[in-house]
Design a protein around this motif. Structure first.
Motif, short mmCIF file in Angstrom:
data_model
loop_
_atom_site.label_atom_id
_atom_site.label_comp_id
_atom_site.label_asym_id
_atom_site.label_seq_id
_atom_site.Cartn_x
_atom_site.Cartn_y
_atom_site.Cartn_z
N ALA A 131 30.56 -19.99 2.32
CA ALA A 131 30.19 -19.88 3.73
C ALA A 131 28.70 -19.57 3.81
N ALA A 132 27.89 -20.49 3.33
CA ALA A 132 26.45 -20.27 3.18
C ALA A 132 25.75 -21.63 3.12
N PRO A 133 24.46 -21.66 3.44
CA PRO A 133 23.54 -20.56 3.71
C PRO A 133 23.75 -19.87 5.07
N ALA A 134 24.12 -20.64 6.12
CA ALA A 134 24.40 -20.04 7.43
C ALA A 134 25.71 -20.63 7.93
N PHE A 135 26.63 -19.77 8.34
CA PHE A 135 27.97 -20.23 8.71
C PHE A 135 27.97 -20.98 10.04
N ILE A 136 27.07 -20.59 10.96
CA ILE A 136 26.99 -21.30 12.24
C ILE A 136 25.68 -22.09 12.31
N GLN A 137 25.64 -22.99 13.26
CA GLN A 137 24.45 -23.80 13.46
C GLN A 137 23.29 -22.92 13.93
N LYS A 138 22.17 -23.05 13.22
CA LYS A 138 20.97 -22.30 13.57
C LYS A 138 19.78 -23.26 13.51
N TYR A 139 18.65 -22.83 14.05
CA TYR A 139 17.45 -23.66 14.01
C TYR A 139 17.10 -23.96 12.54
N GLY A 140 16.97 -25.22 12.21
CA GLY A 140 16.66 -25.61 10.84
C GLY A 140 17.88 -25.72 9.95
N SER A 141 19.04 -25.35 10.47
CA SER A 141 20.31 -25.43 9.71
C SER A 141 21.38 -25.92 10.67
N PRO A 142 21.48 -27.23 10.87
CA PRO A 142 22.29 -27.78 11.97
C PRO A 142 23.78 -27.93 11.67
N HIS A 143 24.23 -27.43 10.53
CA HIS A 143 25.61 -27.68 10.12
C HIS A 143 26.50 -26.46 10.38
N MET A 151 29.93 -24.49 12.41
CA MET A 151 30.42 -24.27 13.77
C MET A 151 29.29 -23.82 14.69
N THR A 152 29.53 -23.94 15.97
CA THR A 152 28.61 -23.36 16.94
C THR A 152 28.95 -21.88 17.11
N LYS A 153 28.02 -21.13 17.67
CA LYS A 153 28.28 -19.73 17.96
C LYS A 153 29.48 -19.61 18.90
N CYS A 200 33.84 -24.90 6.18
CA CYS A 200 32.48 -24.81 5.65
C CYS A 200 32.10 -26.23 5.20
N PRO A 201 31.47 -27.00 6.06
CA PRO A 201 31.29 -28.43 5.78
C PRO A 201 30.52 -28.68 4.48
N PHE A 202 30.76 -29.88 3.93
CA PHE A 202 30.16 -30.26 2.66
C PHE A 202 28.63 -30.18 2.72
#
Length: 267
Positions: free
Chosen positions: A121-133, A135-137, A221-223
């Motif tokens: 569940a990394a680097p970021a579990f939800i979509q964040k700026y620069g990490s678009p993969h 779930m959404t918040k 946790c998408p590929f």
């Protein structure tokens, strides 16, 4: 094992006379028993297998706080120090993979010789700026709401996301039973941690050989998480499983175990 004055962590030590050691960290909202089908194998390769239930899960104590990644990593460090582990492999599934990364970042002198990330569940579990993969918040907020009001139904739905291949009804019942052993507080609080934590700055601190094991059909946790980890961790290898969902260590069990041993035996 006490990791704080009032917090006891359940630890299992299998084949303690083994010549090599692996410490296994389970995922959300499971417990150490999820690794049953690796424990049939690893001692045959002379591995001592150390397993721990994260606080709030399985047989560990269930405090009202301490579920952020830093505290979970400190719990891991307390177990490592108490057992005197040296030159060991650290492996984590899903949430356990995230905690393993934070542990190596927080304790840079830790005696880890290899890292294994299973459906992390990394680097970021939800979509964040620069990490678009991921779930959404809003989607994770709904998951947290459900964990707070109808946890059994949440577990039913989560179990369905684990598998891409057919499994017996008994296997589903077993998985759901493991998940329901968790405390409600831990289920909610670690979901909040997964939503809010960001491990991207931790990755540059990872220098040990790292094996990334991930199913291409993972919907939890998408590929793309695995691909981002592979790009960001300098000394890493990606082991992709075409027919696996989040439960990569179940869907293609034989292939997963073979490739895990292959990575562990690399010099």
């Amino acid at each position: 094992m006490n990791v704080q004055p009032n917090v006891r962590i359940a630890v299992e030590d299998i084949n303690p006379a083994g010549g090599k050691t692996i410490l296994l960290l389970h995922g959300w909202p499971l417990n150490r028993n999820m690794f049953e089908y690796q424990l049939h194998l690893l001692p045959k390769y002379d591995y001592r297998c150390v397993l721990m239930d994260l606080r709030g899960f399985g047989d560990s104590d269930r405090p009202s706080d301490g579920y952020r990644y830093n505290q979970l990593a400190r719990d891991v460090n307390a177990v490592v120090r108490s057992l005197g582990l040296t030159q060991f492999t650290l492996a984590g599934f899903s949430l356990g993979g995230a905690v393993a990364l934070r542990y190596l970042s927080l304790f840079p002198g830790a005696p880890v010789e290899k890292l294994c990330l299973f459906s992390a569940a990394a680097p970021a579990f939800i979509q964040k700026y620069g990490s678009p993969h991921g779930m959404t918040k809003m989607q994770v907020d709904e998951l947290i709401r459900q964990a707070s009001s109808d946890r059994p139904q949440l577990i039913e739905e989560f179990a369905g996301l684990l598998f891409a291949q057919p499994h017996s009804d008994a296997m589903f019942s077993w998985i759901k039973g493991l998940c329901l052993q968790a405390s409600g507080i831990a289920t909610v609080q670690t979901a909040i941690a997964m939503r809010d934590e960001d491990l991207r700055s931790d990755l540059r601190k990872i220098t040990v050989p790292t094996g990334i094991f991930h199913g291409r059909q993972d919907q939890f946790c998408p590929f793309a998480f695995a691909q981002e980890l592979n790009r960001s961790i300098a000394n890493s290898q990606l082991f992709a499983f075409d027919h696996s969902a989040h439960g990569v260590c179940y869907d293609e069990l034989d292939s997963f175990n073979e490739r895990l041993v292959e990575f562990l035996q690399q010099k």
